[in-house]
Design a protein around this motif. Structure first.
Motif, PDB file in Angstrom:
ATOM      1  N   UNK A 528       0.844  -1.196   0.000  1.00 24.26           N
ATOM      2  CA  UNK A 528       0.000   0.000   0.000  1.00 24.26           C
ATOM      3  C   UNK A 528       0.878   1.244   0.000  1.00 24.26           C
ATOM      4  N   UNK A 529       1.946   1.238   0.803  1.00 26.91           N
ATOM      5  CA  UNK A 529       2.853   2.381   0.839  1.00 26.91           C
ATOM      6  C   UNK A 529       3.538   2.589  -0.504  1.00 26.91           C
ATOM      7  N   UNK A 530       3.767   1.497  -1.226  1.00 28.30           N
ATOM      8  CA  UNK A 530       4.398   1.609  -2.545  1.00 28.30           C
ATOM      9  C   UNK A 530       3.408   1.999  -3.631  1.00 28.30           C
ATOM     10  N   UNK A 531       2.115   2.046  -3.301  1.00 29.65           N
ATOM     11  CA  UNK A 531       1.103   2.462  -4.273  1.00 29.65           C
ATOM     12  C   UNK A 531       0.804   1.421  -5.331  1.00 29.65           C
ATOM     13  N   UNK A 532       1.020   0.134  -5.026  1.00 29.35           N
ATOM     14  CA  UNK A 532       0.729  -0.898  -6.012  1.00 29.35           C
ATOM     15  C   UNK A 532      -0.786  -1.080  -6.134  1.00 29.35           C
ATOM     16  N   UNK A 533      -1.311  -1.101  -7.332  1.00 24.38           N
ATOM     17  CA  UNK A 533      -2.772  -1.249  -7.499  1.00 24.38           C
ATOM     18  C   UNK A 533      -3.227  -2.650  -7.094  1.00 24.38           C
ATOM     19  N   UNK A 534      -4.492  -2.753  -6.755  1.00 23.68           N
ATOM     20  CA  UNK A 534      -5.061  -4.060  -6.457  1.00 23.68           C
ATOM     21  C   UNK A 534      -4.938  -4.954  -7.691  1.00 23.68           C
ATOM     22  N   UNK A 535      -4.583  -6.204  -7.445  1.00 28.83           N
ATOM     23  CA  UNK A 535      -4.417  -7.122  -8.565  1.00 28.83           C
ATOM     24  C   UNK A 535      -3.007  -7.148  -9.127  1.00 28.83           C
ATOM     25  N   UNK A 536      -2.122  -6.269  -8.650  1.00 29.35           N
ATOM     26  CA  UNK A 536      -0.726  -6.292  -9.106  1.00 29.35           C
ATOM     27  C   UNK A 536      -0.107  -7.629  -8.714  1.00 29.35           C
ATOM     28  N   UNK A 537       0.594  -8.244  -9.648  1.00 29.66           N
ATOM     29  CA  UNK A 537       1.154  -9.578  -9.397  1.00 29.66           C
ATOM     30  C   UNK A 537       2.118  -9.573  -8.214  1.00 29.66           C
TER      31      UNK A 537
END
Length: 825
Positions: A528-537
């Motif tokens: 979440x802190x890295x801003x990865x979108x939901x569903x990112x592998x």
């Protein structure tokens, strides 16, 4: 260090004195390297002391020749021809009479030369095998011997010199005191330590001294001897020992300081007190200061140099060499003796900076016993009083006190377990006591017998249990430890993957990055802190049932979070300019998990079972990643420095590819956690292998990182393995350098233009470099002008400008076709 055997055994008590060979073998047995054993002589036949009665200067020859009448016995005067001139009538010399044989099988006989008959030879120290000094005749101090006395016994030509090379951590062994103690341990012989002599209390301060804390000087002591007879000769026994140790005799005060240094291991320096101006100050050198050292060389001092100064300026380069302005001269009668303890690292840097090795620096670099300065000063002062009738002043200056060594504890059976040998009961305590430790044996709460040793002040290398173990093992004898080597299985060297990993790691380290080993587990919240979108592998992790940290229970799918955590830790400890990298595996769960098969342990699994086990494991490719923040180029007198930027991250990614012979293509991209406009995708052909660029401002803010922190991560296993690496062909012919400027749409990447130019330039285009990127009214709205420097070269001939121009035009044509580039007018 060279040491005569007679001096070595002076402080020891033997029922039967060992032979030089036995002493050398003992040194080797307890871990000191013996470089050579030099027996003096052999000298046979009549070699006697003689007194020069008359000197006649012979003329008419190309070099100075003297005919000397020398009294070599009662009522016996021989005529001897000699070419040396460093002696006068009345001097006592050593004469080899006809029939004598000197070292090197040099036989002496009466012979006619220069028109006279020479009945013998007046000898130098080198001709007698006492040293390498061949500058002149060996002149003995007055009263040393009478004419006709046996010189073999007088000179101790039956002695032997042992040359020992102590390891750098054993500074105490650069002295007779230290080496004699080692022999005492080897032979279980009583040892009288000259370094433990009592020193009377001083009556006040003999000379004002100020020691700056920044100098690193932990102790500074002075002793003054006045009324020294400047004409007093150095006694023969002292000159002989210095000569055999490889030190040339200069004058009594200087010889005394060298003698005490060899005996105790404490370097001393003698000042001419009458040449000093005011009190002494121990400090770092100021910018622009200079010092003329004893070798008459003017040296520009560095602010890192530690110096001794008086009111007139710098008078000594601390721990290395004194200054010429205050050296003891032939007329000096007021001697100020100095002994100090300097920082070993500081002395070592000064020696290398000025290329000025010295016997004193050799000892300071390896640490000196901090309890020695007052003892060494007292010993030197008494020698000057004894042989030069000097008056020892009752006052003494002694600034600073050493920090007592810290005790070291270990289980009493640790040496036995390390060596695999059961030593006799009490061996550890006895051996540690022999080297000077204060030993106490106790039992801890768990019932383990523990030995606690307080190291002596001269053993600064004893800081941990392993050091105590080493002392016990070497004194008990390494030869008593059984040597059992495990069988080494046959191997085929490193695999290509291993070679690639090492090559890449070495390339990054040479590029100025520091390797770290981040924690391999992450908390799911970090994504979440890295801003990865939901569903990112990368959010699909493998969790462990029993994690080391409860909140970090997932195996990392990317190396960036662990690197950023290491970056945060270093920032919290005051570091600002950081460039870190790691090469490690990541764990990627399979899209279709395979159940783990049950495999028995009664026999080796079948090939099918092994394949099923491997298929059930998650994929674990090797990645390489790096993070940078702060300055990439540090500021200083050379300039203002340069902050790390996205371009550095891209270059690191390309460096990884080049390290293994792969040229990575760069393409603009948009992938969290990177900044959308400052993120590059790195490709091998059309296959993406990683990303590089500046982290998103929201990521930087969420993790508390410095602004414009950059990162790069590549899948190392995705880089193709190079089957061969041909050596580059270097053309001996000159290049043709041409520039070209093209106008393209503002959205066209400069890398795409460069690739088009390279493709069109063909084999003659050796290198291409972007040197200008312009946007403005001159090229029109929505356009940019890119200027490239092209280098053309032929491998087999001198390329003409016409040929290079044709290749350049072809490159521009290819750029026009591929990216719509137009040659700028």
């Amino acid at each position: 260090m060279r040491i005569p055997v007679t001096w070595l055994v002076e402080h020891l008590e033997f029922s039967e004195t060992p032979t030089p060979e036995q002493l050398a073998e003992a040194f080797t047995r307890i871990g000191l390297e013996v470089e050579d054993v030099h027996p003096l002589g052999p000298v046979t036949g009549p070699v006697v002391a003689g007194r020069v009665v008359e000197i006649e200067e012979l003329t008419g020859f190309k070099k100075p020749i003297r005919y000397c009448r020398v009294e070599v016995g009662p009522d016996q005067v021989n005529g001897i021809v000699c070419g040396a001139s460093n002696f006068v009538e009345g001097d006592t010399v050593v004469v080899a009479l006809p029939g004598a044989v000197l070292p090197g099988d040099f036989a002496i006989a009466a012979r006619k030369t220069y028109g006279r008959t020479s009945e013998g030879m007046i000898c130098s120290a080198r001709e007698l095998g006492l040293g390498d000094d061949h500058a002149g005749i060996l002149v003995l101090p007055s009263g040393t011997a009478q004419p006709g006395d046996d010189a073999v016994e007088l000179l101790g030509l039956d002695d032997t010199v042992i040359e020992v090379a102590p390891t750098p951590d054993r500074g105490y062994a650069f002295s007779v005191r230290g080496l004699a103690r080692e022999i005492a341990c080897a032979f279980e012989a009583p040892f009288g330590d000259p370094g433990l002599a009592e020193v009377p209390e001083g009556e006040g301060e003999v000379w004002p001294v100020e020691v700056d804390e920044a100098s690193g000087c932990s102790r500074f002591a002075l002793r003054r001897v006045t009324g020294v007879d400047p004409t007093a000769p150095t006694p023969w026994w002292m000159r002989r020992r210095l000569m055999l140790a490889g030190i040339r005799s200069i004058s009594l005060p200087v010889d005394v300081t060298n003698y005490v240094m060899l005996e105790l291991g404490q370097p001393l320096h003698a000042f001419d007190a009458s040449a000093l101006r005011g009190g002494l100050v121990v400090r770092r050198a100021a910018a622009g200061e200079k010092l003329t050292t004893l070798d008459e060389v003017v040296r520009a001092l560095d602010p890192d140099d530690v110096v001794i100064a008086d009111d007139s300026g710098v008078v000594s380069l601390a721990g290395v060499m004194g200054g010429a302005s205050t050296e003891v001269r032939a007329t000096s009668s007021d001697i100020l003796l100095e002994a100090a303890i300097w920082d070993p690292a500081s002395v070592a840097r000064t020696v290398r900076r000025h290329k000025l090795p010295s016997e004193a620096a050799k000892r300071y670099e390896r640490t000196v016993d901090p309890q020695l300065p007052p003892v060494a000063l007292e010993r030197a002062a008494r020698l000057l009083h004894m042989f030069a009738e000097g008056s020892i002043q009752p006052a003494r200056t002694d600034v600073g006190r050493p920090v007592p060594p810290a005790p070291v504890s270990m289980p009493i059976d640790l040496p036995d377990r390390v060596a695999g040998v059961r030593y006799p009961r009490g061996a550890s305590a006895r051996r540690l006591g022999q080297i000077g430790c204060r030993v106490e044996v106790t039992t801890d709460d768990a019932g383990t017998t523990v030995i606690t040793a307080v190291p002596p002040t001269w053993r600064a290398d004893l800081t941990q249990p392993a050091d105590l173990v080493e002392e016990v093992l070497r004194l008990e004898g390494y030869d008593s430890i059984p040597s059992v080597l495990p069988p080494a299985p046959a191997g085929r060297g490193l695999t290509e993957q291993q070679r690639r990993r090492r090559t890449v790691s070495r390339a990054l380290a040479e590029h100025g990055l520091v390797e770290v080993k981040p924690f391999p587990f992450v908390a799911p919240s970090v994504f979440d802190a890295l801003g990865l979108p939901e569903g990112d592998v990368r959010r699909g992790t493998v969790t462990v049932l029993n994690p080391l940290e409860a909140d970090k229970n997932a195996l990392a799918t990317t190396l960036v979070p662990g690197l950023l955590e290491t970056l945060q830790r270093n920032l919290a400890r005051g570091q600002k300019d950081l460039a870190l990298y790691t090469v490690a595996q990541v764990t990627l769960p399979r899209a279709q998990p395979v159940p783990v098969p049950e495999v028995g342990v009664g026999q080796r699994p079948t090939d099918e079972q092994v394949a099923s086990l491997l298929a059930s494991l998650p994929q674990q490719p090797v990645h390489v990643a790096a993070v940078l923040c702060g300055n990439r180029e540090l500021p200083g007198w050379w300039g203002g420095g340069r902050a790390a930027s996205w371009a550095d991250a891209v270059e690191i990614g390309r460096l990884v590819g080049r390290a293994y012979g792969v040229e990575l293509a760069v393409k603009a991209s948009d992938l969290a956690p990177w900044h959308p406009g400052r993120c590059a995708e790195l490709r091998v052909g059309d296959w993406p292998v990683g990303h590089a660029g500046e982290l998103h401002p929201k990521v930087v803010e969420a993790l508390g990182l410095p602004k414009r922190t950059v990162a790069v991560e590549l899948d190392l296993d995705a880089l193709p393995l190079a089957d061969h690496r041909p050596a580059p062909v270097v053309s001996p012919y000159p290049p043709v350098l041409l520039d070209v400027a093209v106008v393209v749409d503002a959205g066209v990447p400069a890398g795409e233009v460069a690739r088009a130019l390279r493709a069109g330039g063909g084999e003659l285009l050796e290198d291409i470099r972007l040197f200008d990127d312009y946007t403005g009214d001159r090229v029109g709205e929505g356009k940019r002008s890119l200027a490239y420097a092209l280098r053309f070269r032929a491998p087999d001939r001198t390329l003409t400008v016409e040929e290079a121009t044709v290749a350049r035009d072809a490159a521009v044509a290819a750029a026009a076709e591929r990216v719509g580039a137009a040659l700028r007018g």
